[in-house]
Design a protein around this motif. Structure first.
Motif, PDB file in Angstrom:
ATOM      1  N   ASP A 222       0.752  -1.200  -0.041  1.00  0.00           N
ATOM      2  CA  ASP A 222      -0.145   0.151   0.070  1.00  0.00           C
ATOM      3  C   ASP A 222       0.758   1.228   0.027  1.00  0.00           C
ATOM      4  O   ASP A 222       0.568   2.311  -0.121  1.00  0.00           O
TER       5      ASP A 222
ATOM      6  N   ARG B 234       0.591   3.961  -2.684  1.00  0.00           N
ATOM      7  CA  ARG B 234      -0.674   4.900  -2.549  1.00  0.00           C
ATOM      8  C   ARG B 234      -0.622   5.903  -1.632  1.00  0.00           C
ATOM      9  O   ARG B 234      -1.451   6.886  -1.301  1.00  0.00           O
TER      10      ARG B 234
ATOM     11  N   THR C  49       0.628   9.585   0.332  1.00  0.00           N
ATOM     12  CA  THR C  49       0.913  10.919  -0.263  1.00  0.00           C
ATOM     13  C   THR C  49       2.492  11.439   0.251  1.00  0.00           C
ATOM     14  O   THR C  49       2.931  11.951  -0.646  1.00  0.00           O
TER      15      THR C  49
ATOM     16  N   ARG D 138      -1.528   8.954   4.001  1.00  0.00           N
ATOM     17  CA  ARG D 138      -2.286   9.262   2.539  1.00  0.00           C
ATOM     18  C   ARG D 138      -3.431  10.193   2.889  1.00  0.00           C
ATOM     19  O   ARG D 138      -4.138  10.002   3.886  1.00  0.00           O
ATOM     20  N   TYR D 139      -3.609  11.232   1.798  1.00  0.00           N
ATOM     21  CA  TYR D 139      -4.576  12.088   2.097  1.00  0.00           C
ATOM     22  C   TYR D 139      -5.124  12.542   0.974  1.00  0.00           C
ATOM     23  O   TYR D 139      -4.378  13.299   0.259  1.00  0.00           O
ATOM     24  N   LYS D 140      -6.324  12.455   0.773  1.00  0.00           N
ATOM     25  CA  LYS D 140      -6.961  12.909  -0.532  1.00  0.00           C
ATOM     26  C   LYS D 140      -8.475  13.624   0.149  1.00  0.00           C
ATOM     27  O   LYS D 140      -9.107  13.024   0.767  1.00  0.00           O
ATOM     28  N   ARG D 141      -8.422  15.072  -0.163  1.00  0.00           N
ATOM     29  CA  ARG D 141      -9.442  15.666   0.224  1.00  0.00           C
ATOM     30  C   ARG D 141     -10.992  15.118  -0.021  1.00  0.00           C
ATOM     31  O   ARG D 141     -11.703  15.253   0.758  1.00  0.00           O
ATOM     32  N   GLU D 142     -10.835  14.531  -1.539  1.00  0.00           N
ATOM     33  CA  GLU D 142     -12.327  13.907  -1.642  1.00  0.00           C
ATOM     34  C   GLU D 142     -12.529  12.729  -0.952  1.00  0.00           C
ATOM     35  O   GLU D 142     -13.915  12.262  -0.800  1.00  0.00           O
ATOM     36  N   GLU D 143     -11.653  11.998  -0.244  1.00  0.00           N
ATOM     37  CA  GLU D 143     -11.940  10.736   0.163  1.00  0.00           C
ATOM     38  C   GLU D 143     -11.826  10.604   1.860  1.00  0.00           C
ATOM     39  O   GLU D 143     -12.414  10.010   2.349  1.00  0.00           O
ATOM     40  N   ASP D 144     -10.755  11.339   2.262  1.00  0.00           N
ATOM     41  CA  ASP D 144     -10.356  11.217   3.887  1.00  0.00           C
ATOM     42  C   ASP D 144     -10.505  12.547   4.645  1.00  0.00           C
ATOM     43  O   ASP D 144     -10.618  13.592   4.012  1.00  0.00           O
ATOM     44  N   GLU D 145     -11.092  12.156   5.689  1.00  0.00           N
ATOM     45  CA  GLU D 145     -11.411  13.615   6.801  1.00  0.00           C
ATOM     46  C   GLU D 145      -9.993  13.893   7.223  1.00  0.00           C
ATOM     47  O   GLU D 145     -10.007  14.887   7.554  1.00  0.00           O
TER      48      GLU D 145
END
Length: 363
Positions: free
Chosen positions: A261, A264, A266, A280-287
């Motif tokens: 993993d 994947r 960030t 990992r941090y994606k604005r659309e998926e992770d709080e």
């Protein structure tokens, strides 16, 4: 000699599994003295509550039968059978309560010792049960001799107690032989009740002692050697070596999934070689940033290697790396205490990414 050594080596108390297996096979502690005491109690209850009225009924019935004996015909076998049936049913009115009480008290004595449960092992056909040699051993072996000695001791003890208790009535019995015959039945009935009560008390004491001894002996027979205890632990919990190997394999599989993993992620925070945490941090998926991998030493170096091979930014911040490693688990978001520090690193990542995109765009 070997049996004595085997008993001496059984130094461990039986486990719950050993006791449960013994009970399932029908091997339960059972005192034979308790049903005997229960039968004596049943006889006492019968004599006190049922016998007076039953004896009176039987006396009246038989008196009427013999008073009218001239009307009874015995000319053939059917008449004899009819007379026998009549007498049998009259007597059964007296004896039936006695049989019922003895049955009820006997069942209660067994139930109070052990809760009834099916034991297929006891009813399964076994050739050893019809073996003459083993039957002879059961009768004349050590346990058979102990049971015989217990029976003889019981008879001698009860006889001695009754004899001592009856010494005080010795002269009264002699005097009764020369007194009014009408008083003899009352005297004999009183003495019989006294003897029966004494026997009942002595039987109760023996039953209690035998019950305690039976349970103690039963647990002694179930005692285990150290090797038996180790073998049972292996069977119950599994072989420690095998379980350790299974845990090692499970950790390896989890580590491999975690390493897979890393691409994947960030960013990676390192210390610089002892600790590594991939987030990992994606604005659309992770709080909030999620820990996708973490490790020490060789695992930390592997995480850095994969991150560098996939152009994932690596930040060397020893205090932050150690703290997140200690307080966050793989697959969970980081604690709120680290939001500000990690947000600054993510801002740097996004800024570099935006700069790179602007440089690559055509003018």
């Amino acid at each position: 000699m070997s049996e004595e050594q085997d008993k001496d080596s059984k130094t461990e108390e039986p486990t719950e599994k050993k006791i449960r297996d013994a009970v399932e096979k029908g091997n339960i502690p059972f005192s034979r003295e308790v049903p005997i005491f229960a039968s004596s109690m049943a006889i006492l209850v019968f004599c006190v509550f049922f016998m007076p009225s039953g004896a009176s009924y039987l006396t009246v019935s038989l008196t009427d039968l013999f008073a009218n004996s001239s009307r009874i015909s015995l000319s053939n076998g059917e008449d004899a059978v009819s007379l026998f049936n009549h007498v049998f049913w009259e007597v059964s009115h007296l004896l039936l309560p006695a049989f019922a009480l003895m049955m009820v008290f006997g069942i209660a004595a067994s139930v109070m010792q052990n809760i009834p449960r099916p034991a297929a092992e006891r009813v399964k056909p076994q050739l050893s049960r019809v073996s003459i040699k083993k039957g002879f051993k059961r009768l004349f072996g050590a346990q058979g001799l102990v049971d015989f000695a217990k029976s003889i001791t019981k008879i001698l003890v009860i006889s001695a107690i009754v004899a001592v208790a009856m010494l005080s009535d010795y002269f009264e019995v002699l005097t009764g032989m020369f007194s009014d015959p009408a008083t003899v039945p009352q005297t004999m009935a009183r003495l019989a009740r006294k003897v029966f009560v004494i026997i009942l008390i002595a039987t109760a004491v023996l039953a209690m002692a035998d019950l305690l001894w039976t349970r103690y002996h039963w647990r002694q027979e179930l005692r285990m050697t150290r090797q038996e205890l180790k073998d049972e632990i292996k069977q119950t919990d599994g072989d420690p070596i095998v379980k350790a190997r299974q845990r090692s394999l499970a950790r390896d599989r989890a580590r491999q999934r975690m390493i897979s993993d890393v691409p994947r992620a960030t960013l990676v925070i390192a210390n610089p070689t002892h600790y590594a945490v991939a987030l990992r941090y994606k604005r659309e998926e992770d709080e909030a940033p999620v820990v996708v991998a973490k490790g020490q030493d060789l695992v930390a170096l592997k995480i850095r290697e994969i991150a560098e091979g996939n152009d994932i930014p690596v930040f060397e911040d020893p205090p932050l790396a150690r703290s997140i490693f200690a307080q966050a688990s793989v697959g969970s978001v980081i604690p709120p205490a680290f939001y500000k520090a990690v947000a600054e690193l993510i801002h740097v990542v996004y800024a570099k990414s935006a700069t790179a995109m602007n440089q690559d765009s055509p003018r």
